[in-house]
Design an enzyme around this catalytic site. Structure first.
Site, PDB file in Angstrom:
ATOM      1  N   ILE A 185    -111.425 -46.623  88.777  1.00  0.00           N
ATOM      2  CA  ILE A 185    -111.939 -45.261  88.989  1.00  0.00           C
ATOM      3  C   ILE A 185    -112.779 -44.822  87.800  1.00  0.00           C
ATOM      4  CG2 ILE A 185    -111.260 -42.811  89.164  1.00  0.00           C
ATOM      5  CD1 ILE A 185    -109.007 -43.640  90.972  1.00  0.00           C
ATOM      6  N   HIS A 446    -131.480 -69.375 102.605  1.00  0.00           N
ATOM      7  CA  HIS A 446    -132.300 -69.218 101.394  1.00  0.00           C
ATOM      8  C   HIS A 446    -133.424 -68.210 101.661  1.00  0.00           C
ATOM      9  CE1 HIS A 446    -134.489 -70.277  97.764  1.00  0.00           C
ATOM     10  NE2 HIS A 446    -135.596 -70.287  98.514  1.00  0.00           N
TER      11      HIS A 446
HETATM   12  P1  FAD Z   1    -103.644 -42.910 101.751  1.00  0.00           P
HETATM   13  O1  FAD Z   1    -105.060 -43.219 102.039  1.00  0.00           O
HETATM   14  O2  FAD Z   1    -103.299 -42.299 100.463  1.00  0.00           O
HETATM   15  O3  FAD Z   1    -103.169 -41.981 102.941  1.00  0.00           O
HETATM   16  C1  FAD Z   1    -101.908 -41.430 103.003  1.00  0.00           C
HETATM   17  C2  FAD Z   1    -101.977 -40.164 103.824  1.00  0.00           C
HETATM   18  O4  FAD Z   1    -100.643 -39.744 104.072  1.00  0.00           O
HETATM   19  C3  FAD Z   1    -102.662 -38.996 103.116  1.00  0.00           C
HETATM   20  O5  FAD Z   1    -103.702 -38.490 103.917  1.00  0.00           O
HETATM   21  C4  FAD Z   1    -101.558 -37.944 102.933  1.00  0.00           C
HETATM   22  O6  FAD Z   1    -102.042 -36.631 103.133  1.00  0.00           O
HETATM   23  C5  FAD Z   1    -100.602 -38.323 104.039  1.00  0.00           C
HETATM   24  N1  FAD Z   1     -99.216 -37.953 103.768  1.00  0.00           N
HETATM   25  C6  FAD Z   1     -98.490 -38.210 102.647  1.00  0.00           C
HETATM   26  N2  FAD Z   1     -97.234 -37.771 102.788  1.00  0.00           N
HETATM   27  C7  FAD Z   1     -97.149 -37.223 104.036  1.00  0.00           C
HETATM   28  C8  FAD Z   1     -96.106 -36.618 104.765  1.00  0.00           C
HETATM   29  N3  FAD Z   1     -94.880 -36.516 104.276  1.00  0.00           N
HETATM   30  N4  FAD Z   1     -96.387 -36.177 106.011  1.00  0.00           N
HETATM   31  C9  FAD Z   1     -97.627 -36.275 106.543  1.00  0.00           C
HETATM   32  N5  FAD Z   1     -98.656 -36.861 105.889  1.00  0.00           N
HETATM   33  C10 FAD Z   1     -98.415 -37.331 104.651  1.00  0.00           C
HETATM   34  N6  FAD Z   1    -109.750 -48.745  97.790  1.00  0.00           N
HETATM   35  C11 FAD Z   1    -110.588 -49.704  98.193  1.00  0.00           C
HETATM   36  O7  FAD Z   1    -110.151 -50.688  98.790  1.00  0.00           O
HETATM   37  N7  FAD Z   1    -111.938 -49.616  97.961  1.00  0.00           N
HETATM   38  C12 FAD Z   1    -112.470 -48.578  97.309  1.00  0.00           C
HETATM   39  O8  FAD Z   1    -113.688 -48.517  97.116  1.00  0.00           O
HETATM   40  C13 FAD Z   1    -111.614 -47.556  96.844  1.00  0.00           C
HETATM   41  N8  FAD Z   1    -112.115 -46.501  96.184  1.00  0.00           N
HETATM   42  C14 FAD Z   1    -111.268 -45.520  95.778  1.00  0.00           C
HETATM   43  C15 FAD Z   1    -111.805 -44.453  95.064  1.00  0.00           C
HETATM   44  C16 FAD Z   1    -110.986 -43.435  94.624  1.00  0.00           C
HETATM   45  C17 FAD Z   1    -111.583 -42.283  93.871  1.00  0.00           C
HETATM   46  C18 FAD Z   1    -109.593 -43.470  94.924  1.00  0.00           C
HETATM   47  C19 FAD Z   1    -108.696 -42.356  94.488  1.00  0.00           C
HETATM   48  C20 FAD Z   1    -109.044 -44.534  95.630  1.00  0.00           C
HETATM   49  C21 FAD Z   1    -109.879 -45.574  96.047  1.00  0.00           C
HETATM   50  N9  FAD Z   1    -109.393 -46.675  96.728  1.00  0.00           N
HETATM   51  C22 FAD Z   1    -110.227 -47.673  97.121  1.00  0.00           C
HETATM   52  C23 FAD Z   1    -107.957 -46.817  97.053  1.00  0.00           C
HETATM   53  C24 FAD Z   1    -107.699 -46.418  98.519  1.00  0.00           C
HETATM   54  O9  FAD Z   1    -108.132 -45.102  98.718  1.00  0.00           O
HETATM   55  C25 FAD Z   1    -106.218 -46.555  98.842  1.00  0.00           C
HETATM   56  O10 FAD Z   1    -105.766 -47.856  98.521  1.00  0.00           O
HETATM   57  C26 FAD Z   1    -105.972 -46.299 100.321  1.00  0.00           C
HETATM   58  O11 FAD Z   1    -106.423 -45.028 100.697  1.00  0.00           O
HETATM   59  C27 FAD Z   1    -104.487 -46.445 100.640  1.00  0.00           C
HETATM   60  O12 FAD Z   1    -104.276 -46.207 101.983  1.00  0.00           O
HETATM   61  P2  FAD Z   1    -102.880 -45.649 102.530  1.00  0.00           P
HETATM   62  O13 FAD Z   1    -103.047 -45.524 104.005  1.00  0.00           O
HETATM   63  O14 FAD Z   1    -101.768 -46.449 102.009  1.00  0.00           O
HETATM   64  O15 FAD Z   1    -102.716 -44.205 101.879  1.00  0.00           O
HETATM   65  P1  NAI Z   2    -106.322 -48.577  87.240  1.00  0.00           P
HETATM   66  O1  NAI Z   2    -104.931 -49.057  87.268  1.00  0.00           O
HETATM   67  O2  NAI Z   2    -107.389 -49.380  87.857  1.00  0.00           O
HETATM   68  O3  NAI Z   2    -106.782 -48.315  85.735  1.00  0.00           O
HETATM   69  C1  NAI Z   2    -106.106 -47.421  84.905  1.00  0.00           C
HETATM   70  C2  NAI Z   2    -106.441 -47.781  83.473  1.00  0.00           C
HETATM   71  O4  NAI Z   2    -105.936 -46.770  82.632  1.00  0.00           O
HETATM   72  C3  NAI Z   2    -105.823 -49.081  83.004  1.00  0.00           C
HETATM   73  O5  NAI Z   2    -106.834 -49.872  82.431  1.00  0.00           O
HETATM   74  C4  NAI Z   2    -104.757 -48.646  82.014  1.00  0.00           C
HETATM   75  O6  NAI Z   2    -104.567 -49.591  80.976  1.00  0.00           O
HETATM   76  C5  NAI Z   2    -105.370 -47.367  81.488  1.00  0.00           C
HETATM   77  N1  NAI Z   2    -104.410 -46.421  80.941  1.00  0.00           N
HETATM   78  C6  NAI Z   2    -103.170 -46.120  81.393  1.00  0.00           C
HETATM   79  N2  NAI Z   2    -102.635 -45.149  80.636  1.00  0.00           N
HETATM   80  C7  NAI Z   2    -103.555 -44.817  79.693  1.00  0.00           C
HETATM   81  C8  NAI Z   2    -103.602 -43.880  78.643  1.00  0.00           C
HETATM   82  N3  NAI Z   2    -102.583 -43.057  78.414  1.00  0.00           N
HETATM   83  N4  NAI Z   2    -104.709 -43.817  77.883  1.00  0.00           N
HETATM   84  C9  NAI Z   2    -105.771 -44.633  78.117  1.00  0.00           C
HETATM   85  N5  NAI Z   2    -105.783 -45.550  79.109  1.00  0.00           N
HETATM   86  C10 NAI Z   2    -104.692 -45.629  79.887  1.00  0.00           C
HETATM   87  O7  NAI Z   2    -106.252 -47.098  87.880  1.00  0.00           O
HETATM   88  P2  NAI Z   2    -107.370 -46.114  88.379  1.00  0.00           P
HETATM   89  O8  NAI Z   2    -108.691 -46.464  87.820  1.00  0.00           O
HETATM   90  O9  NAI Z   2    -106.825 -44.766  88.169  1.00  0.00           O
HETATM   91  O10 NAI Z   2    -107.407 -46.419  89.927  1.00  0.00           O
HETATM   92  C11 NAI Z   2    -106.213 -46.309  90.706  1.00  0.00           C
HETATM   93  C12 NAI Z   2    -106.239 -47.287  91.829  1.00  0.00           C
HETATM   94  O11 NAI Z   2    -107.151 -46.876  92.834  1.00  0.00           O
HETATM   95  C13 NAI Z   2    -106.723 -48.669  91.411  1.00  0.00           C
HETATM   96  O12 NAI Z   2    -105.644 -49.427  90.936  1.00  0.00           O
HETATM   97  C14 NAI Z   2    -107.253 -49.221  92.660  1.00  0.00           C
HETATM   98  O13 NAI Z   2    -106.213 -49.866  93.339  1.00  0.00           O
HETATM   99  C15 NAI Z   2    -107.688 -48.012  93.459  1.00  0.00           C
HETATM  100  N6  NAI Z   2    -109.157 -47.938  93.443  1.00  0.00           N
HETATM  101  C16 NAI Z   2    -109.874 -48.968  93.934  1.00  0.00           C
HETATM  102  C17 NAI Z   2    -111.243 -48.955  93.909  1.00  0.00           C
HETATM  103  C18 NAI Z   2    -111.988 -50.114  94.430  1.00  0.00           C
HETATM  104  O14 NAI Z   2    -111.404 -50.929  95.113  1.00  0.00           O
HETATM  105  N7  NAI Z   2    -113.272 -50.237  94.155  1.00  0.00           N
HETATM  106  C19 NAI Z   2    -111.984 -47.823  93.382  1.00  0.00           C
HETATM  107  C20 NAI Z   2    -111.134 -46.802  92.852  1.00  0.00           C
HETATM  108  C21 NAI Z   2    -109.774 -46.862  92.917  1.00  0.00           C
END
Ligand code: FAD
Ligand code: NAI
Length: 467
Positions: A185, A446
């Site tokens: 992130i 290619h």
């Molecule tokens: P979530 O997507 O978190 O969905 C869970 C849902 O459950 C939520 O909508 C929540 O409101 C609902 N919920 C929770 N508790 C309850 C309850 N008790 N009752 C009813 N509803 C509830 N992953 C990638 O693979 N590629 C990416 O590019 C990527 N980019 C990311 C960028 C950011 C900024 C962030 C934060 C995450 C990113 N991720 C990415 C990670 C990805 O979003 C998550 O891995 C994925 O959404 C997980 O899916 P999930 O269905 O487990 O949960």
């Molecule tokens: P992350 O686990 O990828 O990175 C967090 C980083 O913060 C680590 O490098 C860790 O060493 C560091 N850290 C932890 N505590 C700290 C502190 N106190 N001070 C300084 N550094 C510290 O977690 P991030 O970036 O928050 O993303 C969360 C998850 O969301 C990812 O693990 C990923 O699974 C998912 N995600 C996936 C994306 C994708 O697939 N392109 C894009 C964005 C999120």
């Protein structure tokens, strides 16, 4: 009368939950999905993958126009200015279209959306919006949310100390953004705001970025982001953030301890990881406990220890990735329907969607050695790939790691503008148990960036042609 209201009730409509619900309905099961957000799609569609990629795309276009990349190709655009509301508007349109698309798919597949937070009242019953709903099978797909940094308060509305949700909705480009956490992130959203003009400082506790990825990828990432102008403060911890109006002062210390220093910023992005959402589910009512990381443990079929209760996605162990959650969603629905649903957790690609992109699947070089493999490694630079040359985007390389005895591909890692798309080929090859020879003797079109995968595979067994 049926014993339960539904055959399957899914809690959470993120990529895990909505896919599980649709698949269950496709398999003829009467299905409902409880979601407390106003829109379907979970973290990924609302505040994660989708809006962040829209901003990565928009900011990339801005930078191309601004830094002379377009002009180099003869595309003169005059003076370039940023219309941030327009960029945010495109992001919101993408989110609305996609979340609306899931609502359409629910209707089409006859999945009932129960609007509200669900909590267990028994193994086969939950309460949602004051109603008790029963189901033969309940799937927990509640996802994850931001890990807080102790003592640091997030206020996304104020826009000074934000998490990823705040960082995809800033009203103006910060002058200086400090990102706490050099993970996915931090680097993706840090890139967005750097491209739009912010000075970006990344503070990372460990001595390298991107934990979990191959060592060479992590080193390359540090080089790339530094070259792009990010300041990297590795092996450094943030011990405090004091907000003073529209700015903040961070206190930093070397991770190993030592003299403290301060750093001012007008935006601080806290991105130190995510933690599973289980609060409010009343798991105690079904005798379920979470593990030390707050995750719900399951067996290979995604069954929890509570009868009739299953779990998938970010709330269970494994990488927190949308495609992993989706595949688990399909598998759990198929298992509930009496079919055999499997996810191969050894072959889940991961991608950092910056420019260049960083991607990998399978074992890292370090991981392969730790697992006891004797390995052969083939590497090919994008600088020798003809399509990368034509596009003037020659940063990066592809690395294929194969077992020295069997030649079976153990892992593939790459840095390239198109790595996120190219990695699918490597994942598919590994899923089919491919050797490096299989990839090397597969005809690749290619000129494409993908030819670098073929040449890296050739390099495992001898010599590639173009280097
Ligand atoms: P979530 O997507 O978190 O969905 C869970 C849902 O459950 C939520 O909508 C929540 O409101 C609902 N919920 C929770 N508790 C309850 C309850 N008790 N009752 C009813 N509803 C509830 N992953 C990638 O693979 N590629 C990416 O590019 C990527 N980019 C990311 C960028 C950011 C900024 C962030 C934060 C995450 C990113 N991720 C990415 C990670 C990805 O979003 C998550 O891995 C994925 O959404 C997980 O899916 P999930 O269905 O487990 O949960
Ligand atoms: P992350 O686990 O990828 O990175 C967090 C980083 O913060 C680590 O490098 C860790 O060493 C560091 N850290 C932890 N505590 C700290 C502190 N106190 N001070 C300084 N550094 C510290 O977690 P991030 O970036 O928050 O993303 C969360 C998850 O969301 C990812 O693990 C990923 O699974 C998912 N995600 C996936 C994306 C994708 O697939 N392109 C894009 C964005 C999120």
């Amino acid at each position: 009368m049926a014993e339960h209201d539904y055959d399957v009730l899914v809690i959470g409509a993120g990529p895990g939950g909505y896919v599980a619900a649709i698949r269950a309905a496709q398999l003829g099961l009467k299905t409902a999905c409880a979601e407390s957000r106003e829109t379907l799609g979970g973290t990924c569609l609302n505040v994660g993958c989708i809006p962040s990629k829209a901003l990565l795309h928009g900011s990339e276009l801005f930078e191309e126009a601004h830094d002379g990349t377009l002009a180099k190709f003869g595309v003169q655009v005059g003076s370039v200015t940023l219309d941030l509301p327009a960029m945010m508007g495109e992001k919101s349109t993408a989110v609305t279209e996609l979340t609306g698309g899931i609502e359409y798919l629910f209707k089409k597949n006859k999945v009932t959306w129960l609007k509200g937070r669900a909590s267990f009242t028994g193994n086969n019953s939950v309460e949602v919006a004051g109603q008790t709903v029963t189901a033969k099978n309940i799937v927990i797909a509640t996802g994850s949310s931001v890990t807080p940094l102790p003592g640091v308060e997030i206020d996304n509305a104020a826009g000074v100390v934000v998490d990823s949700t705040g960082a995809i909705a800033l009203k103006q480009v910060p002058k200086r953004m400090v990102v706490i956490g050099g993970g996915v992130i931090g680097l993706e959203l840090g890139s967005v705001w750097r491209r739009l003009g912010a000075e970006v400082v990344v503070v990372e506790f460990l001595d390298q970025l991107l934990p979990g990825m191959d060592g060479e990828i992590r080193k390359e990432a540090a080089k790339v982001f530094k070259r792009q102008g990010m300041e990297l403060r590795l092996s450094t911890k943030v011990t405090g953030v004091a907000v003073n109006g529209a700015s903040a002062t961070l206190t930093l210390e070397p991770a190993a301890g030592g003299a403290a220093e301060t750093l001012d910023a007008d935006c601080v992005l806290v991105a130190i990881g995510r933690r599973p959402n289980t609060d409010g589910l009343a798991l105690d009512r079904i005798g379920l406990q979470v593990n030390g990381k707050g995750q719900i443990e399951t067996d290979h079929d995604f069954r929890t220890k509570a009868d009739g209760v299953w779990a998938i996605g970010d709330v269970v162990p494994g990488p927190m990735l949308a495609h992993k959650a989706e595949d688990e969603g399909i598998a759990v629905a198929e298992n509930i329907a009496g079919q055999v649903g499997i996810v191969n957790h050894a072959v889940i690609p991961s991608v950092v969607y910056t420019l260049p992109e960083f991607a990998g699947v399978g074992l890292s070089e370090e991981g392969a050695k730790e697992a006891g493999h004797e390995i052969k490694v083939g590497k090919f630079p994008m600088a020798a790939n003809s399509r990368a040359k034509t596009n003037r985007d020659t940063t990066g390389w592809v690395k294929v790691i194969a077992d020295a005895t069997s030649d079976k591909v153990l892992g593939v890692w790459m840095v390239s503008s198109l790595a996120g798309t190219m990695i699918a080929q490597a994942a598919q090859a590994m899923e089919f148990g491919a050797t490096s020879e299989d990839i090397a003797y597969t005809c690749h079109a290619h000129p494409t960036h993908s030819e670098a995968i073929k040449e890296a595979a050739m390099a495992v067994r001898g010599k590639p042609i173009h280097i």
